[in-house]
Design a protein around this motif. Structure first.
Motif, PDB file in Angstrom:
ATOM      1  N   MET A   1       1.177  -1.335  -0.047  1.00 34.14           N
ATOM      2  CA  MET A   1      -0.247   0.501   0.233  1.00 34.14           C
ATOM      3  C   MET A   1       0.330   1.284  -0.058  1.00 34.14           C
ATOM      4  O   MET A   1       0.308   1.902  -0.499  1.00 34.14           O
ATOM      5  CB  MET A   1      -0.561  -0.102   1.397  1.00 34.14           C
ATOM      6  CG  MET A   1      -1.379  -1.088   1.493  1.00 34.14           C
ATOM      7  SD  MET A   1      -2.974  -1.093   0.172  1.00 34.14           S
ATOM      8  CE  MET A   1      -3.689   0.382   0.130  1.00 34.14           C
ATOM      9  N   PHE A   2       1.712   1.107   0.935  1.00 41.05           N
ATOM     10  CA  PHE A   2       2.768   2.700   1.287  1.00 41.05           C
ATOM     11  C   PHE A   2       3.536   2.670  -0.227  1.00 41.05           C
ATOM     12  O   PHE A   2       3.825   3.541  -0.999  1.00 41.05           O
ATOM     13  CB  PHE A   2       3.876   2.368   2.242  1.00 41.05           C
ATOM     14  CG  PHE A   2       3.196   2.368   3.202  1.00 41.05           C
ATOM     15  CD1 PHE A   2       2.966   4.435   3.622  1.00 41.05           C
ATOM     16  CD2 PHE A   2       2.409   1.582   4.329  1.00 41.05           C
ATOM     17  CE1 PHE A   2       1.423   4.203   4.676  1.00 41.05           C
ATOM     18  CE2 PHE A   2       2.015   1.552   5.449  1.00 41.05           C
ATOM     19  CZ  PHE A   2       1.481   3.150   5.458  1.00 41.05           C
ATOM     20  N   ALA A   3       4.059   1.708  -1.359  1.00 45.11           N
ATOM     21  CA  ALA A   3       4.744   1.370  -2.746  1.00 45.11           C
ATOM     22  C   ALA A   3       3.629   2.032  -3.567  1.00 45.11           C
ATOM     23  O   ALA A   3       4.123   2.706  -4.326  1.00 45.11           O
ATOM     24  CB  ALA A   3       5.081   0.324  -3.201  1.00 45.11           C
ATOM     25  N   LEU A   4       2.518   2.358  -3.460  1.00 47.45           N
ATOM     26  CA  LEU A   4       1.347   2.833  -4.417  1.00 47.45           C
ATOM     27  C   LEU A   4       1.071   4.138  -3.556  1.00 47.45           C
ATOM     28  O   LEU A   4       0.963   5.171  -4.426  1.00 47.45           O
ATOM     29  CB  LEU A   4       0.692   2.228  -3.942  1.00 47.45           C
ATOM     30  CG  LEU A   4       0.203   1.012  -5.034  1.00 47.45           C
ATOM     31  CD1 LEU A   4      -0.870  -0.412  -4.960  1.00 47.45           C
ATOM     32  CD2 LEU A   4       0.906   0.684  -6.877  1.00 47.45           C
ATOM     33  N   PHE A   5       0.872   4.498  -2.693  1.00 45.99           N
ATOM     34  CA  PHE A   5       0.163   5.644  -1.970  1.00 45.99           C
ATOM     35  C   PHE A   5       1.395   6.705  -1.069  1.00 45.99           C
ATOM     36  O   PHE A   5       0.288   7.424  -0.768  1.00 45.99           O
ATOM     37  CB  PHE A   5      -1.250   5.773  -1.499  1.00 45.99           C
ATOM     38  CG  PHE A   5      -2.422   4.562  -2.570  1.00 45.99           C
ATOM     39  CD1 PHE A   5      -2.965   5.106  -3.115  1.00 45.99           C
ATOM     40  CD2 PHE A   5      -2.494   2.666  -1.754  1.00 45.99           C
ATOM     41  CE1 PHE A   5      -2.997   4.562  -4.491  1.00 45.99           C
ATOM     42  CE2 PHE A   5      -3.062   2.160  -3.128  1.00 45.99           C
ATOM     43  CZ  PHE A   5      -3.738   3.137  -4.304  1.00 45.99           C
ATOM     44  N   GLY A   6       1.840   5.937  -0.799  1.00 48.21           N
ATOM     45  CA  GLY A   6       2.948   6.375   0.233  1.00 48.21           C
ATOM     46  C   GLY A   6       3.836   7.489  -0.624  1.00 48.21           C
ATOM     47  O   GLY A   6       3.299   9.208   0.874  1.00 48.21           O
ATOM     48  N   THR A   7       3.986   8.088  -1.721  1.00 51.96           N
ATOM     49  CA  THR A   7       4.119   9.156  -2.020  1.00 51.96           C
ATOM     50  C   THR A   7       2.799  10.467  -1.625  1.00 51.96           C
ATOM     51  O   THR A   7       3.239  11.849  -1.159  1.00 51.96           O
ATOM     52  CB  THR A   7       4.496   9.886  -3.211  1.00 51.96           C
ATOM     53  OG1 THR A   7       3.518   9.124  -4.031  1.00 51.96           O
ATOM     54  CG2 THR A   7       5.766   9.185  -3.281  1.00 51.96           C
ATOM     55  N   LEU A   8       1.497   9.779  -1.808  1.00 54.50           N
ATOM     56  CA  LEU A   8       0.285  11.283  -1.767  1.00 54.50           C
ATOM     57  C   LEU A   8       0.039  11.409  -0.221  1.00 54.50           C
ATOM     58  O   LEU A   8      -0.247  12.394   0.067  1.00 54.50           O
ATOM     59  CB  LEU A   8      -0.791  10.321  -2.126  1.00 54.50           C
ATOM     60  CG  LEU A   8      -0.652   9.885  -3.728  1.00 54.50           C
ATOM     61  CD1 LEU A   8      -1.545   9.100  -3.673  1.00 54.50           C
ATOM     62  CD2 LEU A   8      -1.394  11.225  -4.732  1.00 54.50           C
ATOM     63  N   VAL A   9       0.501  10.042   0.759  1.00 53.87           N
ATOM     64  CA  VAL A   9      -0.025  10.313   2.227  1.00 53.87           C
ATOM     65  C   VAL A   9       0.872  11.747   3.047  1.00 53.87           C
ATOM     66  O   VAL A   9       1.044  12.582   3.584  1.00 53.87           O
ATOM     67  CB  VAL A   9       0.695   9.425   2.593  1.00 53.87           C
ATOM     68  CG1 VAL A   9       0.316   9.433   4.549  1.00 53.87           C
ATOM     69  CG2 VAL A   9      -0.793   7.840   2.405  1.00 53.87           C
ATOM     70  N   LEU A  10       2.935  11.257   1.370  1.00 55.06           N
ATOM     71  CA  LEU A  10       3.615  12.337   1.653  1.00 55.06           C
ATOM     72  C   LEU A  10       3.099  13.597   1.481  1.00 55.06           C
ATOM     73  O   LEU A  10       3.651  15.071   2.226  1.00 55.06           O
ATOM     74  CB  LEU A  10       4.548  11.950   1.792  1.00 55.06           C
ATOM     75  CG  LEU A  10       5.968  11.003   2.599  1.00 55.06           C
ATOM     76  CD1 LEU A  10       6.586  11.105   1.490  1.00 55.06           C
ATOM     77  CD2 LEU A  10       6.080  11.044   3.717  1.00 55.06           C
ATOM     78  N   GLU A  11       2.802  13.983   0.602  1.00 47.70           N
ATOM     79  CA  GLU A  11       2.842  14.721   0.258  1.00 47.70           C
ATOM     80  C   GLU A  11       1.198  15.952   0.675  1.00 47.70           C
ATOM     81  O   GLU A  11       0.992  16.805   1.298  1.00 47.70           O
ATOM     82  CB  GLU A  11       1.575  15.295  -1.351  1.00 47.70           C
ATOM     83  CG  GLU A  11       2.377  14.596  -2.333  1.00 47.70           C
ATOM     84  CD  GLU A  11       2.234  14.670  -3.481  1.00 47.70           C
ATOM     85  OE1 GLU A  11       1.063  15.131  -3.954  1.00 47.70           O
ATOM     86  OE2 GLU A  11       3.248  14.035  -4.158  1.00 47.70           O
TER      87      GLU A  11
END
Length: 148
Positions: A1-11
């Motif tokens: 999940m974090f490989a797919l959506f981790g950068t969105l969470v950071l942003e």
């Protein structure tokens, strides 16, 4: 999940990649340092509970190292530094391979632990702890360099 959506969470949280790398490096480094120095990691209640259970397969020390904040931070950092579908699939593939290797090691590790004994296991723990600490320092270094 974090490989797919981790950068969105950071942003969404306003966290920079450099800050994530530094935080992940500190977590990984702390875990490695804890493996090098001897200290009591379980409370008396946890020891008593563990001694009465027939299945002690859950390891409080192993779980955060395998899938804790440090591992999540590394996955997010890898996908953020290497955007693109092929790169994300590569990270996911790497996670699957590592998960399979960890599964095999956890499943068949008991005979190795029995052969090593307490002294060998202590030495191996300190060696792996040192390498884990070095990985943490490397992550912090990348984060500090990226923050400049």
């Amino acid at each position: 999940m974090f490989a797919l959506f981790g950068t969105l969470v950071l942003e969404r949280l306003g966290i920079s990649l450099a800050a994530l790398q530094i935080a992940g490096g500190l977590v990984v480094g702390h875990a490695g340092f804890g493996m090098i120095v001897s200290r009591q990691t379980l409370t008396d209640d946890e020891k008593t509970h563990g001694a009465t259970k027939t299945d002690i397969s859950f390891s409080p020390m192993a779980l955060p190292l395998i899938a804790g904040p440090g591992a999540i931070g590394v996955v997010i950092a890898l996908t953020a530094r290497n955007p693109g579908v092929a790169n994300r699939l590569g990270v996911i593939g790497g996670v699957v391979v590592i998960a399979a290797a960890v599964t095999v090691l956890l499943r068949f590790g008991t005979p190795v632990v029995d052969k090593l004994g307490p002294t060998g296991l202590g030495a191996l723990t300190r060696i792996i702890g040192f390498l884990t600490l070095a990985i943490g320092v490397e992550l912090v270094t990348h984060g500090v360099l990226a923050a400049k």
